[in-house]
Each structure stands twice: as structure tokens, then as C-alpha cells.
Write a protein that holds these residues in place. Sequence first.
Motif, PDB file in Angstrom:
ATOM      1  N   VAL A 176      79.305  60.841 -15.226  1.00 49.60           N
ATOM      2  CA  VAL A 176      78.180  60.910 -14.280  1.00 49.60           C
ATOM      3  C   VAL A 176      78.749  61.275 -12.902  1.00 49.60           C
ATOM      4  N   GLU A 177      78.253  62.378 -12.349  1.00 48.86           N
ATOM      5  CA  GLU A 177      78.729  62.843 -11.048  1.00 48.86           C
ATOM      6  C   GLU A 177      78.153  61.986  -9.907  1.00 48.86           C
ATOM      7  N   ILE A 178      78.896  61.867  -8.813  1.00 47.84           N
ATOM      8  CA  ILE A 178      78.364  61.170  -7.630  1.00 47.84           C
ATOM      9  C   ILE A 178      78.289  62.177  -6.484  1.00 47.84           C
ATOM     10  N   CYS A 179      77.188  62.190  -5.775  1.00 48.61           N
ATOM     11  CA  CYS A 179      77.093  63.033  -4.582  1.00 48.61           C
ATOM     12  C   CYS A 179      76.757  62.142  -3.395  1.00 48.61           C
ATOM     13  N   VAL A 180      77.613  62.169  -2.377  1.00 48.90           N
ATOM     14  CA  VAL A 180      77.390  61.369  -1.166  1.00 48.90           C
ATOM     15  C   VAL A 180      76.796  62.295  -0.106  1.00 48.90           C
ATOM     16  N   PHE A 181      75.668  61.916   0.467  1.00 43.09           N
ATOM     17  CA  PHE A 181      75.006  62.784   1.455  1.00 43.09           C
ATOM     18  C   PHE A 181      74.319  61.919   2.513  1.00 43.09           C
ATOM     19  N   SER A 182      73.848  62.562   3.575  1.00 40.96           N
ATOM     20  CA  SER A 182      73.184  61.813   4.652  1.00 40.96           C
ATOM     21  C   SER A 182      71.667  61.919   4.535  1.00 40.96           C
ATOM     22  N   MET A 183      71.022  60.780   4.741  1.00 47.62           N
ATOM     23  CA  MET A 183      69.555  60.802   4.748  1.00 47.62           C
ATOM     24  C   MET A 183      69.033  60.620   6.160  1.00 47.62           C
ATOM     25  N   LEU A 184      69.978  60.479   7.124  1.00 48.89           N
ATOM     26  CA  LEU A 184      69.546  60.153   8.487  1.00 48.89           C
ATOM     27  C   LEU A 184      69.116  61.377   9.296  1.00 48.89           C
ATOM     28  N   ASP A 185      69.603  62.576   8.885  1.00 45.08           N
ATOM     29  CA  ASP A 185      69.232  63.750   9.680  1.00 45.08           C
ATOM     30  C   ASP A 185      67.776  64.147   9.416  1.00 45.08           C
ATOM     31  N   ASP A 186      67.303  65.115  10.215  1.00 48.98           N
ATOM     32  CA  ASP A 186      65.891  65.499  10.102  1.00 48.98           C
ATOM     33  C   ASP A 186      65.615  66.374   8.884  1.00 48.98           C
ATOM     34  N   ASN A 187      66.679  66.978   8.327  1.00 47.12           N
ATOM     35  CA  ASN A 187      66.468  67.871   7.181  1.00 47.12           C
ATOM     36  C   ASN A 187      66.287  67.065   5.901  1.00 47.12           C
ATOM     37  N   ASN A 188      65.816  67.759   4.886  1.00 42.09           N
ATOM     38  CA  ASN A 188      65.762  67.154   3.552  1.00 42.09           C
ATOM     39  C   ASN A 188      67.034  67.592   2.819  1.00 42.09           C
ATOM     40  N   THR A 189      68.150  66.905   3.127  1.00 41.26           N
ATOM     41  CA  THR A 189      69.453  67.326   2.599  1.00 41.26           C
ATOM     42  C   THR A 189      69.506  67.243   1.083  1.00 41.26           C
ATOM     43  N   LEU A 190      68.855  66.226   0.522  1.00 37.93           N
ATOM     44  CA  LEU A 190      68.889  66.080  -0.934  1.00 37.93           C
ATOM     45  C   LEU A 190      68.292  67.333  -1.587  1.00 37.93           C
ATOM     46  N   LEU A 191      67.158  67.782  -1.051  1.00 34.85           N
ATOM     47  CA  LEU A 191      66.511  68.975  -1.602  1.00 34.85           C
ATOM     48  C   LEU A 191      67.430  70.196  -1.461  1.00 34.85           C
ATOM     49  N   GLU A 192      68.091  70.302  -0.311  1.00 34.25           N
ATOM     50  CA  GLU A 192      68.990  71.446  -0.085  1.00 34.25           C
ATOM     51  C   GLU A 192      70.130  71.434  -1.102  1.00 34.25           C
ATOM     52  N   ILE A 193      70.673  70.243  -1.371  1.00 32.77           N
ATOM     53  CA  ILE A 193      71.781  70.156  -2.346  1.00 32.77           C
ATOM     54  C   ILE A 193      71.265  70.540  -3.741  1.00 32.77           C
ATOM     55  N   LEU A 194      70.082  70.025  -4.087  1.00 37.52           N
ATOM     56  CA  LEU A 194      69.523  70.338  -5.417  1.00 37.52           C
ATOM     57  C   LEU A 194      69.246  71.837  -5.550  1.00 37.52           C
ATOM     58  N   ASN A 195      68.995  72.488  -4.397  1.00 38.57           N
ATOM     59  CA  ASN A 195      68.764  73.933  -4.401  1.00 38.57           C
ATOM     60  C   ASN A 195      70.059  74.733  -4.316  1.00 38.57           C
ATOM     61  N   GLY A 196      71.205  74.019  -4.363  1.00 32.33           N
ATOM     62  CA  GLY A 196      72.489  74.710  -4.469  1.00 32.33           C
ATOM     63  C   GLY A 196      73.299  74.823  -3.189  1.00 32.33           C
ATOM     64  N   LYS A 197      72.807  74.269  -2.079  1.00 34.18           N
ATOM     65  CA  LYS A 197      73.591  74.328  -0.825  1.00 34.18           C
ATOM     66  C   LYS A 197      74.800  73.392  -0.912  1.00 34.18           C
ATOM     67  N   PRO A 198      75.973  73.845  -0.465  1.00 35.89           N
ATOM     68  CA  PRO A 198      77.174  73.003  -0.578  1.00 35.89           C
ATOM     69  C   PRO A 198      77.254  71.942   0.531  1.00 35.89           C
ATOM     70  N   LEU A 199      76.364  70.978   0.499  1.00 38.18           N
ATOM     71  CA  LEU A 199      76.374  69.910   1.509  1.00 38.18           C
ATOM     72  C   LEU A 199      76.870  68.627   0.848  1.00 38.18           C
ATOM     73  N   GLY A 200      77.180  67.633   1.671  1.00 37.17           N
ATOM     74  CA  GLY A 200      77.625  66.352   1.129  1.00 37.17           C
ATOM     75  C   GLY A 200      78.990  66.484   0.465  1.00 37.17           C
ATOM     76  N   THR A 201      79.351  65.491  -0.306  1.00 39.51           N
ATOM     77  CA  THR A 201      80.608  65.495  -1.067  1.00 39.51           C
ATOM     78  C   THR A 201      80.303  65.168  -2.521  1.00 39.51           C
ATOM     79  N   ILE A 202      80.796  66.032  -3.405  1.00 41.63           N
ATOM     80  CA  ILE A 202      80.602  65.796  -4.839  1.00 41.63           C
ATOM     81  C   ILE A 202      81.865  65.147  -5.412  1.00 41.63           C
ATOM     82  N   ILE A 203      81.701  64.034  -6.117  1.00 47.37           N
ATOM     83  CA  ILE A 203      82.834  63.394  -6.789  1.00 47.37           C
ATOM     84  C   ILE A 203      82.589  63.523  -8.279  1.00 47.37           C
ATOM     85  N   SER A 204      83.501  64.203  -8.969  1.00 45.36           N
ATOM     86  CA  SER A 204      83.242  64.460 -10.400  1.00 45.36           C
ATOM     87  C   SER A 204      84.546  64.450 -11.182  1.00 45.36           C
TER      88      SER A 204
END
Length: 236
Positions: A208-236
Motif C-alpha cells: 500500500v503506497e503512502i502519499c504525504v501532502f498538505s491540506m492547508l494551502d488554498d488549492n485542492n492538492t489531493l485532486l491535483e495529485i490524483l490528476n497526475g501532478k507530482p506534488l507531495g511525497t510518495i513512499i512506495s
Amino acid sequence: MRKYHRILLKLSGEALASENNSIEPKTLDKVAEIVKSVLDLDIEIAIVIGGGNIFRGKALVQKGINRVTGDHMGMLATVINALALADNFSKHQIKNVVMSGFAIGGGVCEEFNHTRAKHLLSQKTVTIFSAGTGSPCFTTDTGATLRAIEIGADAVFKATKVDGVYSSDPLKNPQASRYKSLSFDEAISKNLQIMDTAAFAMCRENGVEICVFSMLDDNNTLLEILNGKPLGTIIS
Ligand code: UDP
């Protein structure tokens, strides 16, 4: 081909809090907006919520409370947060069910059941898992990895205050750099304090992969990552 079909979002209790409120209504709305955007991508989403904004077992020990009792209080705090999330999801027409790691009567919420959780998720119902693993001496991070494995999630998305995993604390060291990706072995050996070792080890063993990302900024970072943007850190 799509990378993610079912994800587990781990929110700390503190992520829900603000200066004035232990549960901030604006944050609940933000979580609802993010969850809706994930469902709109046709990705199933489960949530594990922490309780640190209300009680943590370890901190209660310093106030003279027995550790096991303190952990029970901490787990009940996660149930309170789950009910707040669920209530707000319903206001936003997001189908949801709260489950707890131990039985709670009175129609408050259901007891965790992996088969039922998977069925609900396949029906686009968000499952909110509370009470961590249901046992004292664990954290909700371990609870999140356990539930992710049980429901067959592709990844655990851990929302934090910073936008990924850094070589050292970016709030203290301006030279700190963000890792785009890490292996589980690197994450454990570097002792990066993102999750406890038990959680990493469980994810490593079960793929199971882990992705660490920020929820504090104004963007929807989770959505951006799911859409393929290389944000956050992936641990796999
Ligand atoms: N807890 C526990 N067993 C679990 C998960 C949590 O006993 O499987 C208790 C523990 O006391 C913990 C508290 O619940 O401090 C709240 O969880 P956590 O600290 O992980 O919350 P977060 O930091 O994510 O808000």
C-alpha cells in the motif's frame, strides 16, 4: 490506465481544528469539497480521522490518567470528530457511514466490518473510520494503514501541515528539501517521523503506497495529485 481506484485519506484531529475551535466548521466544509472532488473523479474514498485536537492518550498520562484509559479517551475523541465530519458530509449530500474500531451502541455509529465497508465504498458511500485500530497503544496512522489494507485501498493519503516529506524540518531549516519519492526502507532508516514504523512496515508488507501532502494551502492538492501532478511525497 488510472492509478487509483480506492484511496484512504488520513486526517489528523488537529487538521480539523483552528485557533478558536477544536472542530472548525470552515475546515469541515473544505474536507467536504475535497471529498466531493475525489468522488467526481470516480475514485472511492474512505477516511480515517484522528483525535489529537481533543485528547491524546500520551498527553493524558501527564495529567495522571492511566495510559489505557487515556487511549480509550483518545479513541472516543476520534469518534466525535468522525460524527462532525459525517454530519457535514450529509449537509453537502455526500453519502457516508461512520464506523468505529470498537462497538458503540445507541445507533451512534456502526462497528467496523471490512466486507460492509467495501460494499459501501463500491456504492460511492464515503466510509469514515474512527477509533483507530480499536485497541490502546496504537496511533490513528497505524489504524489508517490497517484499514487501508483491510478495504484494499491503493494508497494512504496523509494530510499534513507541510507539502510533503523534507530532509529536515522546513519550518526550522530553510535549506530543507522535499523528497518527491522515497522507499519504505529509506523512510524507516531516515527516521523521518512522518508515521510510526509499524505503519510503514504494514504498508511495505502489503504493497500500500503512502502519499504525504498538505491540506492547508488554498488549492485542492489531493485532486491535483490524483490528476497526475507530482506534488507531495510518495513512499512506495
Ligand atoms: N488511539 C489508540 N489506538 C488507536 C488509535 C488511536 O489508543 O488505534 C488513541 C491514542 O490515545 C491517540 C488518540 O487515540 O493519542 C488520538 O489518535 P492520534 O493521536 O493518532 O490522533 P491524530 O494525531 O491523528 O489527531
